[in-house]
Write an enzyme that holds these catalytic residues in place. Structure first.
Site, PDB file in Angstrom:
ATOM      1  N   HIS A 273       0.877  -1.174   0.000  1.00 18.14           N
ATOM      2  CA  HIS A 273       0.000   0.000   0.000  1.00 18.14           C
ATOM      3  C   HIS A 273       0.918   1.230   0.000  1.00 18.14           C
ATOM      4  O   HIS A 273       2.024   1.176   0.547  1.00 18.14           O
ATOM      5  CB  HIS A 273      -0.833  -0.047   1.282  1.00 18.14           C
TER       6      HIS A 273
ATOM      7  N   ASP B 140       3.144  -4.596   7.985  1.00 20.01           N
ATOM      8  CA  ASP B 140       1.933  -3.789   7.862  1.00 20.01           C
ATOM      9  C   ASP B 140       0.744  -4.736   7.984  1.00 20.01           C
ATOM     10  O   ASP B 140       0.416  -5.475   7.052  1.00 20.01           O
ATOM     11  CB  ASP B 140       1.956  -3.066   6.507  1.00 20.01           C
TER      12      ASP B 140
ATOM     13  N   GLN C  73      -4.509  -5.103   6.854  1.00 20.29           N
ATOM     14  CA  GLN C  73      -5.529  -6.018   6.322  1.00 20.29           C
ATOM     15  C   GLN C  73      -5.543  -7.355   7.065  1.00 20.29           C
ATOM     16  O   GLN C  73      -6.404  -8.190   6.805  1.00 20.29           O
ATOM     17  CB  GLN C  73      -5.283  -6.275   4.826  1.00 20.29           C
TER      18      GLN C  73
ATOM     19  N   LYS D  20     -10.196  -0.442  10.489  1.00 14.44           N
ATOM     20  CA  LYS D  20     -10.310  -1.607   9.593  1.00 14.44           C
ATOM     21  C   LYS D  20     -10.657  -2.866  10.373  1.00 14.44           C
ATOM     22  O   LYS D  20     -10.875  -3.925   9.795  1.00 14.44           O
ATOM     23  CB  LYS D  20      -9.005  -1.816   8.836  1.00 14.44           C
TER      24      LYS D  20
ATOM     25  N   CYS E 178      -4.737   2.488  -3.710  1.00 10.87           N
ATOM     26  CA  CYS E 178      -3.468   2.980  -3.132  1.00 10.87           C
ATOM     27  C   CYS E 178      -2.337   1.979  -3.347  1.00 10.87           C
ATOM     28  O   CYS E 178      -1.445   1.844  -2.482  1.00 10.87           O
ATOM     29  CB  CYS E 178      -3.607   3.298  -1.648  1.00 10.87           C
TER      30      CYS E 178
HETATM   31  N1  PLP Z   1      -1.695  -0.704   4.571  1.00 13.76           N
HETATM   32  C1  PLP Z   1      -2.638  -1.469   4.006  1.00 13.76           C
HETATM   33  C2  PLP Z   1      -2.294  -2.861   3.571  1.00 13.76           C
HETATM   34  C3  PLP Z   1      -3.921  -0.958   3.820  1.00 13.76           C
HETATM   35  O1  PLP Z   1      -4.858  -1.711   3.254  1.00 13.76           O
HETATM   36  C4  PLP Z   1      -4.195   0.372   4.234  1.00 13.76           C
HETATM   37  C5  PLP Z   1      -5.523   0.967   3.990  1.00 13.76           C
HETATM   38  O2  PLP Z   1      -6.227   0.597   3.082  1.00 13.76           O
HETATM   39  C6  PLP Z   1      -3.186   1.099   4.843  1.00 13.76           C
HETATM   40  C7  PLP Z   1      -1.948   0.538   4.989  1.00 13.76           C
HETATM   41  C8  PLP Z   1      -3.431   2.487   5.354  1.00 13.76           C
HETATM   42  O3  PLP Z   1      -4.311   2.448   6.433  1.00 13.76           O
HETATM   43  P1  PLP Z   1      -4.833   3.783   7.107  1.00 13.76           P
HETATM   44  O4  PLP Z   1      -5.399   4.610   5.996  1.00 13.76           O
HETATM   45  O5  PLP Z   1      -5.876   3.304   8.066  1.00 13.76           O
HETATM   46  O6  PLP Z   1      -3.697   4.429   7.776  1.00 13.76           O
END
Ligand code: PLP
Length: 406
Positions: A123, A200, A203, A226, A364
């Site tokens: 992401h 990270d 998900q 999430k 993203c």
């Molecule tokens: N990393 C992953 C794999 C994501 O799916 C997302 C959001 O879709 C993020 C990071 C960013 O999360 P946040 O916008 O809650 O900071």
């Protein structure tokens, strides 16, 4: 399938809404999840009965608020099996956590001649902060590719690991492909080179049970929203030895021990990384969300979502001209797809009129789209409150899209 989805849905007020006159089908859970009453009630009750700033008051409400906040920290610790609450930093979310770490780690450990390894499926939140840190410090970003199924090419990862590597930053589960990455193996390989790993988990938390000690992750991050919790709250887990070693990211109230114009000393962990008035109400809401998930049980959630994924994949594959992007052997209930010759936004807008919420675009993850030489996909990301009936409506909706544009 023995899963009381109708009863569970009653906990989620938003799911009984209608959109454009149709009962809503919410398939955008990868972006954010809906909240159960238990979370909404916790936040409401906090504002009505308990609200006071934490840590800096001796009065009754402040002390009670502090206690609730620290209990939430303990709840998170237990949930991810961290060794100590010192290792659980509250942040604004995954993005906030990664930016804090990329800055702090970058300041101390990146320099010309050093490298950061990420993957092609990150992401933007786990890509851009590292790119910025590398640019700032003159380090290099190295990228592990994925294959046509959407699985990381581990042989390439092994080749990239070297004595120049300072950190590996990798998603546990891809938000656009659904791939569950072999995190434990990645960590094991990196540790052979004495390289720390940031995972990270944005998900992963909603779908998998996480044990940071079993994974041996050095850093693990996720977002509350999430995982059925409130917005604006997230977690940066870090092994104590790392958090102790790294400089603070932001300066301000609460993260300090003693402040003079000549010198400031910092507070102990975890407060060293929590500058300013924290989102203590979000933390309480997150704790309520984790309780809620535990109440259902992650094993049951996983089993039911696997069933939804198989059902949806089987059905969608019969839609003429539909191609799925991300066919890893191990994946969660996320399906990214395109209908031949139909722009994802057009398809997404028709589905919306039918009451079906899917996400369209790059999610993203622009490099993932570049890999497949496409500009974006439609993405249906399912949660445990979704049903096979809703998948049938998506299936019918896609036929309608084809009639209109095909
Ligand atoms: N990393 C992953 C794999 C994501 O799916 C997302 C959001 O879709 C993020 C990071 C960013 O999360 P946040 O916008 O809650 O900071």
């Amino acid at each position: 399938m023995d899963f009381e989805v109708d009863k569970i849905r009653e906990d989620f007020p938003l799911l009984s809404q209608k959109v454009h006159g149709q009962p809503i089908v919410y398939f955008d859970n990868g972006a954010t999840t809906q909240k159960p009453r238990q979370v909404i009630e916790t936040v409401r009750r906090y504002y009505e009965e308990e609200n006071a700033s934490i840590h800096r008051g001796v009065h009754f409400l402040s002390e009670r608020s502090t206690e609730t906040y620290e209990k939430a920290r303990e709840k998170v610790r237990k949930y991810i099996n961290a060794a100590s609450t010192s290792e659980v930093i509250f942040t604004s979310g995954t993005t906030g956590s990664i930016n804090a770490l990329a800055f702090s780690f970058g300041e101390k450990y990146l320099a010309p001649g050093t490298e950061v390894i990420i993957t092609e499926m990150e992401h933007h939140s786990n890509l851009v902060p590292w790119q910025m840190a590398c640019e700032r410090k003159g380090a290099k970003l190295k990228v592990v590719p994925f294959n046509e199924k959407g699985e990381l090419v581990m042989a390439e990862f092994k080749k990239l690991l070297s004595d120049k590597t300072r950190i590996v930053a990798v998603s546990h589960i891809s938000n656009s492909l659904g791939t569950i990455n072999p995190i434990k193996e990645i960590i094991r390989l990196a540790h052979k080179h004495e390289v720390p790993v940031l995972v990270d988990g944005a998900q992963a938390l909603p779908h998998e049970s996480i044990d940071v000690r079993d994974l041996d992750a050095d850093f693990y991050v996720f977002s509350g929203h999430k995982v059925y919790g409130p917005n604006g709250i997230g977690v940066l887990y870090g092994k104590e030895k790392w958090l102790y070693d790294l400089p603070p990211y932001q300066g301000g109230g609460d993260m300090v021990d003693c402040v003079t114009f000549e010198k400031t000393t910092y507070n102990q962990l975890p407060f060293k990384f929590e500058a300013g008035t924290m989102n203590y109400i979000g933390a309480a809401g997150l704790a309520a969300a984790l309780d809620y998930i535990s109440g259902i049980g992650l094993d049951r959630i996983r089993e039911y979502e696997k069933y939804l994924l198989e059902y949806a994949t089987m059905k969608l594959m019969t839609v003429p001209g539909l191609e799925i992007y991300g066919n890893a052997a191990r994946k969660i209930s996320i399906i990214s797809f395109l209908l031949d010759g139909i722009h994802p936004y057009d398809a997404g807008m028709v589905l919306d009129k039918l009451g079906i919420a899917v996400r369209t675009g790059t999610h993203c993850t622009q490099p993932v789209m570049d890999h497949f030489k496409i500009t974006g996909t439609l993405r249906a990301s399912m949660a445990f409150y979704n049903t096979t009936g809703e998948i049938d409506r998506l299936y019918a909706g896609l036929h309608r899209v084809r009639e209109m544009f095909g």
